[in-house]
Design an enzyme around this catalytic site. Structure first.
Site, PDB file in Angstrom:
ATOM      1  N   ASN A 120      39.013  36.258  27.924  1.00  0.00           N
ATOM      2  CA  ASN A 120      39.800  36.986  28.918  1.00  0.00           C
ATOM      3  C   ASN A 120      41.274  36.632  28.782  1.00  0.00           C
ATOM      4  O   ASN A 120      41.969  37.227  28.006  1.00  0.00           O
ATOM      5  CB  ASN A 120      39.277  36.796  30.341  1.00  0.00           C
ATOM      6  CG  ASN A 120      39.778  37.898  31.267  1.00  0.00           C
ATOM      7  OD1 ASN A 120      40.163  38.958  30.799  1.00  0.00           O
ATOM      8  ND2 ASN A 120      39.781  37.663  32.557  1.00  0.00           N
ATOM      9  N   ASP A 170      37.451  39.612  35.771  1.00  0.00           N
ATOM     10  CA  ASP A 170      37.198  41.024  35.429  1.00  0.00           C
ATOM     11  C   ASP A 170      36.302  41.711  36.462  1.00  0.00           C
ATOM     12  O   ASP A 170      36.132  42.930  36.437  1.00  0.00           O
ATOM     13  CB  ASP A 170      36.583  41.149  34.033  1.00  0.00           C
ATOM     14  CG  ASP A 170      37.649  41.288  32.949  1.00  0.00           C
ATOM     15  OD1 ASP A 170      38.812  41.554  33.294  1.00  0.00           O
ATOM     16  OD2 ASP A 170      37.315  41.119  31.768  1.00  0.00           O
ATOM     17  N   SER A 203      34.216  45.533  31.696  1.00  0.00           N
ATOM     18  CA  SER A 203      35.157  45.229  30.610  1.00  0.00           C
ATOM     19  C   SER A 203      35.882  46.502  30.171  1.00  0.00           C
ATOM     20  O   SER A 203      35.439  47.617  30.466  1.00  0.00           O
ATOM     21  CB  SER A 203      34.370  44.659  29.424  1.00  0.00           C
ATOM     22  OG  SER A 203      35.192  44.542  28.290  1.00  0.00           O
ATOM     23  N   SER A 204      36.990  46.311  29.450  1.00  0.00           N
ATOM     24  CA  SER A 204      37.675  47.445  28.817  1.00  0.00           C
ATOM     25  C   SER A 204      37.505  47.415  27.298  1.00  0.00           C
ATOM     26  O   SER A 204      38.092  48.238  26.596  1.00  0.00           O
ATOM     27  CB  SER A 204      39.178  47.390  29.124  1.00  0.00           C
ATOM     28  OG  SER A 204      39.391  47.497  30.500  1.00  0.00           O
ATOM     29  N   ARG A 219      28.194  40.117  26.770  1.00  0.00           N
ATOM     30  CA  ARG A 219      29.159  39.882  27.846  1.00  0.00           C
ATOM     31  C   ARG A 219      28.691  38.710  28.713  1.00  0.00           C
ATOM     32  O   ARG A 219      27.490  38.534  28.937  1.00  0.00           O
ATOM     33  CB  ARG A 219      29.225  41.159  28.694  1.00  0.00           C
ATOM     34  CG  ARG A 219      30.203  41.133  29.840  1.00  0.00           C
ATOM     35  CD  ARG A 219      31.607  41.152  29.372  1.00  0.00           C
ATOM     36  NE  ARG A 219      32.545  41.593  30.407  1.00  0.00           N
ATOM     37  CZ  ARG A 219      33.845  41.392  30.311  1.00  0.00           C
ATOM     38  NH1 ARG A 219      34.377  40.778  29.275  1.00  0.00           N
ATOM     39  NH2 ARG A 219      34.657  41.834  31.260  1.00  0.00           N
ATOM     40  N   GLY A 264      43.792  43.446  24.320  1.00  0.00           N
ATOM     41  CA  GLY A 264      44.853  44.051  25.125  1.00  0.00           C
ATOM     42  C   GLY A 264      44.468  44.352  26.566  1.00  0.00           C
ATOM     43  O   GLY A 264      45.133  45.152  27.219  1.00  0.00           O
ATOM     44  N   GLY A 265      43.386  43.734  27.072  1.00  0.00           N
ATOM     45  CA  GLY A 265      43.014  43.937  28.473  1.00  0.00           C
ATOM     46  C   GLY A 265      42.862  45.413  28.783  1.00  0.00           C
ATOM     47  O   GLY A 265      42.197  46.156  28.048  1.00  0.00           O
ATOM     48  N   THR A 268      42.188  38.674  23.928  1.00  0.00           N
ATOM     49  CA  THR A 268      40.887  39.087  23.449  1.00  0.00           C
ATOM     50  C   THR A 268      41.095  39.172  21.957  1.00  0.00           C
ATOM     51  O   THR A 268      42.219  39.097  21.480  1.00  0.00           O
ATOM     52  CB  THR A 268      40.553  40.442  24.104  1.00  0.00           C
ATOM     53  OG1 THR A 268      40.445  40.238  25.515  1.00  0.00           O
ATOM     54  CG2 THR A 268      39.279  41.069  23.599  1.00  0.00           C
TER      55      THR A 268
END
Ligand code: GLY
Length: 576
Positions: free
Chosen positions: A407, A429, A458-459, A109, A479-480, A387
């Site tokens: 992002n 984020d 993050s997701s 990340r 997909g955020g 993403t």
């Protein structure tokens, strides 16, 4: 495994020869966005956002490389053929299951630059300066992708680093044939690219300003040179030397703050993955600084006591339990999740049985809970997400699940001049101000406030599932904020509703994220009966989103691999 039962009596799985086969009656297609079939092969499989990248990965597998080798090659190929999200200037996460079953996870990340500070996106009145964390030079975190790939290769790879970079270099140098989606994407952002990089934006805007056409050959010479430096010098070929100089110069030219010191200090980190059982399955996913693994396991464990297989796929009762679980889990995400290197994240407690039972105490099946009573807030929603995820399985059943991102689409839209790659806008984020939603409508708190060197929450949810101790499913999606719920639904579609991998991917999806207090669905996700059930219980439903672009692989009982790439995008599985 139970045959798929839906509220519409829709799809049935036929089981034969150790293979679960996709079988959908014509009149029952509504439950799915497409009847796209999975790709079935014996030895190895790569499922990614672009056919060329999947082919690159499979060629490495055919040459005897393992899933880590193929992942590295696929990753760099995506940086060339899928510049929306494939990247050198971004970051991501990998979840790995070795051939002997050992799980691990790698965090590459992005980090906040050392000159970053908590209020860097606020004006003198403490209000958020619109766009500062999403566009332009100040929006970027320190990229982690290249070090991530170097570490993945060093720890798990078997082939030469040079050979894994060569396919991407060839694609950048000789050119990629533009797909309809790639051409459309670059045309769509032409004005923004110019606004940020000037009229003479390299590569991604044509000199005469005309449209890119589908089928046109797209060459990226500067990117090829950046890749060659990485090929020659590994991490130093990006974090030091010419590429680092170009990147820092680019930052300085536009008010960015990433320095040589930031680049030299960047380190990807191996982390203990989240591993937890669900019935006779074992789920392996990503720990903080992604919220994905914790949230996914909370969702699965909250759902586990309910007979959703009997209630049926996307029936009113099934959807209600899932929506209420999502409401509670996203409220937890907002309050508790952040970079565990900087803040205490109660990972075990959040997934513990007593805690999850307590979270259900306020659930009343006769009516929708209110997000305002689960926790505070009321917000607008959503800009875009870009993403990308890919899944790889090799002949020894080693599996790699990687989600990586800039992002937003093309990240910050800043192209590193002379480097030929986009920078991320991952700083968005972070929670730029407590209670103010980011571009995905996600609310953050102190746990996710900006600090120098910290990783933004993050997701991303790269995930691997074992069944009876064997590799079963490799899954993930872009997909955020919707990544977590798309992975959750796809897994339940397989584990509870008996769908094949492709069918689970094709199935229509819905999403709730605590705030705003709404359920977003794809067209026709719920039939009339389910919709009436949910509406009469007080759920607000907004129809019309597109949810997920999954790239998954399933191992069938006879060992056959099923690659399942999402029909919602240009995603393609290639096997051998
Ligand atoms: N940038 C999207 C995420 O990490 O969740």
């Amino acid at each position: 495994m139970a045959a798929c039962k839906t509220s519409k009596q829709t799809p049935q799985i036929k089981k034969g020869d150790g293979l679960f086969q996709l079988f959908v009656e014509d009149e029952n297609q509504d439950a799915f966005v497409s009847d796209k079939a999975g790709v079935f092969n014996e030895h190895g499989m790569v499922a990614s956002a672009h056919e060329e990248a999947s082919k690159v990965g499979v060629e490495i597998l055919k040459k005897g490389g393992n899933a880590a080798d193929a992942s590295v090659a696929t990753f760099f190929a995506l940086a060339v053929v899928h510049p929306f999200a494939g990247n050198l200037g971004g970051g991501g996460f990998a979840v790995i299951r070795d051939a002997d079953g050992t799980p691990s996870s790698l965090d590459f990340r992005e980090k906040a630059p050392l000159k970053a500070h908590r209020d860097m996106y606020l004006d003198e009145n403490g209000d958020v300066i619109k766009g500062l964390s999403t566009r332009g030079h100040l929006a970027s975190g320190v990229p982690g992708a290249v070090d991530g790939m170097v570490q993945l290769h060093q720890e798990k790879g078997t082939m030469s680093w040079k050979s894994l970079l060569q396919p991407a270099i060839d694609l950048a140098e000789k050119g990629v044939v533009l797909t309809e989606g790639q051409a459309r994407g670059m045309n769509r952002y032409r004005d923004t690219f110019r606004e940020i990089n000037g009229e003479d934006t390299p590569y991604y805007v044509k000199a005469d300003g005309s449209d890119f056409e589908t089928g046109e050959v797209f060459i990226q010479k500067d990117l090829a040179e950046s890749l060659k430096r990485i090929q020659k010098e590994g991490a130093d070929g990006f974090y030091k030397g010419k590429t680092a100089d170009l990147l820092v110069k680019e930052m300085e030219s536009g008010g960015g703050i990433i320095s040589h010191e930031d680049l030299e200090k960047y380190d990807a980190v191996w982390r203990e993955p989240i591993v937890k059982d669900y019935k006779n399955y074992n789920i392996i996913s990503m720990p903080p600084p992604s919220s994905g693994g914790v949230a996914l396991l909370q969702l699965m464990k909250l759902t586990e006591p309910y007979p959703i297989d009997e209630w049926g796929f996307n029936s009113g009762k099934t959807a209600q339990v899932m929506i209420e679980a999502e409401r509670r889990v996203y409220a937890d995400r907002s309050k508790w999740l952040g970079d565990a290197d900087f803040v205490k994240v109660p990972v075990k407690e959040l997934m513990s049985q007593p805690y999850l039972q307590e979270r259900w105490a306020s659930f009343d099946p006769s009516k929708a809970s209110l997000s305002s009573e689960i926790d505070g807030g009321d917000v607008p929603y959503y800009e875009s997400d870009q993403t990308t995820h890919f899944s790889v399985v090799d002949k020894n059943k080693m599996a790699v699940s990687i989600t990586t991102t800039l992002n937003g689409a093309f990240g910050s839209k800043v192209v590193v001049d002379g480097g030929g790659f986009f920078m991320n806008n991952e700083m968005d984020d972070f929670s730029v101000k407590p209670g103010v939603p980011n571009m995905f409508g996600l609310i953050g708190n102190k746990a996710n406030e900006i600090q120098p060197g910290k990783r933004m929450l993050s997701s991303m949810t790269p995930t691997i599932v074992e069944k009876d101790g064997e590799l079963f499913v490799v899954a993930g999606t872009p997909g955020g904020s919707t990544i977590i719920t798309s992975v959750y639904q796809t897994l339940l579609n397989v584990l509870e509703h008996g769908m094949s991998m492709q069918q689970a991917v094709n199935a229509r999806k819905f999403h709730h994220q605590w705030l705003p207090d709404k359920t977003y669905t794809e067209e026709s996700t719920f039939d009339t009966e389910a919709l009436q059930y949910l509406l009469s219980a007080g759920y607000e439903i907004e129809i019309g989103r597109r949810l997920g672009r999954m790239d998954c692989i399933m191992v069938h009982p006879n060992g056959t691999l099923e690659g399942a790439s999402d029909p919602r995008g240009e995603n393609t599985s290639v096997g051998y």
